[in-house]
Design a protein around this motif. Structure first.
Motif, PDB file in Angstrom:
ATOM      1  N   GLY A 149      -2.117  -7.538  -0.391  1.00  0.00           N
ATOM      2  CA  GLY A 149      -2.208  -6.085  -0.285  1.00  0.00           C
ATOM      3  C   GLY A 149      -2.958  -5.404  -1.398  1.00  0.00           C
ATOM      4  N   GLU A 150      -3.303  -6.145  -2.446  1.00  0.00           N
ATOM      5  CA  GLU A 150      -4.027  -5.531  -3.556  1.00  0.00           C
ATOM      6  C   GLU A 150      -5.373  -4.986  -3.096  1.00  0.00           C
ATOM      7  OE1 GLU A 150      -5.499  -6.664  -8.113  1.00  0.00           O
ATOM      8  OE2 GLU A 150      -4.555  -8.189  -6.832  1.00  0.00           O
ATOM      9  N   ARG A 235      -2.237  -1.652   9.314  1.00  0.00           N
ATOM     10  CA  ARG A 235      -1.266  -1.544   8.237  1.00  0.00           C
ATOM     11  C   ARG A 235       0.126  -1.969   8.702  1.00  0.00           C
ATOM     12  NH1 ARG A 235      -3.271   3.577   7.829  1.00  0.00           N
ATOM     13  NH2 ARG A 235      -1.177   4.445   8.154  1.00  0.00           N
ATOM     14  N   THR A 244       1.998  -4.668   1.593  1.00  0.00           N
ATOM     15  CA  THR A 244       1.774  -3.232   1.467  1.00  0.00           C
ATOM     16  C   THR A 244       0.365  -3.001   0.925  1.00  0.00           C
ATOM     17  OG1 THR A 244       4.117  -2.830   1.020  1.00  0.00           O
ATOM     18  CG2 THR A 244       2.559  -1.098   0.375  1.00  0.00           C
ATOM     19  N   GLU A 246      -2.648  -1.533  -0.939  1.00  0.00           N
ATOM     20  CA  GLU A 246      -2.848  -0.692  -2.115  1.00  0.00           C
ATOM     21  C   GLU A 246      -4.261  -0.116  -2.171  1.00  0.00           C
ATOM     22  OE1 GLU A 246      -1.865  -2.947  -5.597  1.00  0.00           O
ATOM     23  OE2 GLU A 246      -0.149  -3.905  -4.621  1.00  0.00           O
ATOM     24  N   ARG A 247      -5.224  -0.883  -1.680  1.00  0.00           N
ATOM     25  CA  ARG A 247      -6.621  -0.454  -1.762  1.00  0.00           C
ATOM     26  C   ARG A 247      -7.371  -1.020  -0.569  1.00  0.00           C
ATOM     27  NH1 ARG A 247     -10.859  -3.155  -5.814  1.00  0.00           N
ATOM     28  NH2 ARG A 247     -12.761  -2.137  -5.129  1.00  0.00           N
ATOM     29  N   HIS A 265      -6.234   8.620   3.655  1.00  0.00           N
ATOM     30  CA  HIS A 265      -5.918   7.713   2.553  1.00  0.00           C
ATOM     31  C   HIS A 265      -5.380   8.461   1.340  1.00  0.00           C
ATOM     32  CE1 HIS A 265      -8.163   4.978   5.081  1.00  0.00           C
ATOM     33  NE2 HIS A 265      -7.645   3.993   4.382  1.00  0.00           N
ATOM     34  N   ILE A 270      -3.446   5.403  -0.751  1.00  0.00           N
ATOM     35  CA  ILE A 270      -4.241   4.166  -0.748  1.00  0.00           C
ATOM     36  C   ILE A 270      -5.618   4.489  -1.300  1.00  0.00           C
ATOM     37  CG2 ILE A 270      -5.270   2.380   0.689  1.00  0.00           C
ATOM     38  CD1 ILE A 270      -3.002   2.760   2.669  1.00  0.00           C
ATOM     39  N   LYS A 271      -6.041   3.726  -2.277  1.00  0.00           N
ATOM     40  CA  LYS A 271      -7.369   3.941  -2.860  1.00  0.00           C
ATOM     41  C   LYS A 271      -8.428   3.386  -1.921  1.00  0.00           C
ATOM     42  CE  LYS A 271     -10.264   2.947  -6.882  1.00  0.00           C
ATOM     43  NZ  LYS A 271     -10.362   2.249  -8.191  1.00  0.00           N
TER      44      LYS A 271
END
Length: 346
Positions: A149-150, A235, A244, A246-247, A265, A270-271
């Protein structure tokens, strides 16, 4: 033409081969027995199990250079009259880096044999191009995420729809053309005269950069609304596997630069990052998935309708995520890196 830069091979320490009777310390002991202690050559050679010429050589090197003379020396000759001239070497390296040419193409430009070019490329350490960016010539920078998720890669692959009954891949140009004409939608205008406009299948895909877990859907367009609806389902798919997001990383498609995508976003926390223009390599993990999709799903079988091809995607994705070995994961499937492997949390 200036000297072209190329990677230099690291200096390697010389290793004594398995059948060598003497190491550097053994040579030093042999030489000291002869020079310092006055042993006869024959006695020293017999004691250290080497020939007399070998014993003589190490003794002479010890007299000339002391203990430093016991190290291995390069076997390169002092002169190489037939060695490729340096201007030619520089030109070979330049053509390799700047134009990505192979030995045969380079040989025709510089006027030497292809095997000579290959030898130069090998000696310079650039005989393989897999580690070099095809556009810039710079070394490829590969990265690995630390957790699921990173970073998630998102992209769309556009495919032409298959007419009912099968297209030219299944039946050849003549029958495939008749099927295309029969399948034409009268409400869809022709973009090319004489060619029916059957429309396209837009395969939206998302790949987790750490686990390589993938989610794809074949949809009818690539608008912002469609992309956002797909992303919501993607997602949820990742969340069902304990991931999850994150980006997210996308290209500069119209859907991904829209205000709707940006606002969604921002609300989700979320980035969102985008690749540089004309640099699909940055989004390489999903681009590689697109290539695998084409080879192992879209064109692997001769589908006789678009419905049949789209229906086969979910089964292939299960195989990809749960069973297909992935080289970047040590030949394990992506599911092996997921937290919620058995789905006990859903």
């Amino acid at each position: 033409m200036g000297a072209a830069k190329h990677p230099r091979r690291p200096k390697r320490s010389l290793v004594v081969h398995g059948n060598a009777p003497l190491t550097e310390k053994g040579r030093l002991r042999l030489a000291r027995c002869i020079v310092d202690d006055g042993w006869p050559i024959a006695r020293a050679a017999e004691r250290f199990q080497v020939s007399r010429p070998t014993a003589t050589r190490w003794a002479q090197r010890y007299r000339e250079a002391g203990p430093a003379g016991m190290a291995d020396r390069s076997s390169r000759p002092a002169r190489s009259p037939r060695r490729t001239p340096q201007p030619v070497v520089r030109k070979i390296v330049h053509l390799r880096w700047k134009q990505r040419l192979g030995p045969v193409a380079i040989a025709g430009r510089v006027g030497v044999a292809p095997w000579t070019v290959h030898g130069v490329l090998t000696s310079c350490g650039i005989n393989r191009l897999w580690h070099v960016d095809r556009v810039t010539g710079e070394p490829v920078r590969r990265y690995e995420m630390t957790r699921p998720g990173e970073l998630v890669h998102v992209d769309v692959k556009k495919l032409g729809n298959i007419p009912d009954g099968g297209g030219w891949r299944a039946h050849g140009p003549e029958q495939g053309g008749r099927n295309r004409q029969a399948h034409r939608d009268p409400t869809r205008p022709r973009k090319v005269h004489g060619r029916p406009n059957l429309g396209y299948c837009y395969v939206h895909s998302a790949v987790d950069a750490y686990s390589r877990l993938a989610y794809s859907e074949p949809l009818d367009d690539e608008t912002a609304a469609t992309a956002l609806a797909f992303w919501a389902r993607a997602r949820a798919f990742f969340a069902s596997h304990g991931i999850t997001v994150e980006r997210v990383l996308t290209d500069n498609g119209a859907a991904y630069i829209s205000h709707a995508w940006r606002d969604e976003h921002t609300a989700l926390g979320i980035k969102h990052s985008r690749t540089r223009p004309r640099r699909p390599q940055t989004n390489g993990k999903v681009e590689r998935l697109n290539r695998t999709l084409m080879e192992e799903w879209a064109y692997r079988r001769l589908f006789t309708s678009e419905r049949a091809r789209r229906a086969a995607l979910s089964g292939w994705l299960h195989h990809y995520n749960h069973h297909r070995p992935h080289t970047a994961l040590g030949n394990l499937p992506p599911i092996s890196r997921c937290i919620n492997v058995t789905e006990q949390y859903t």
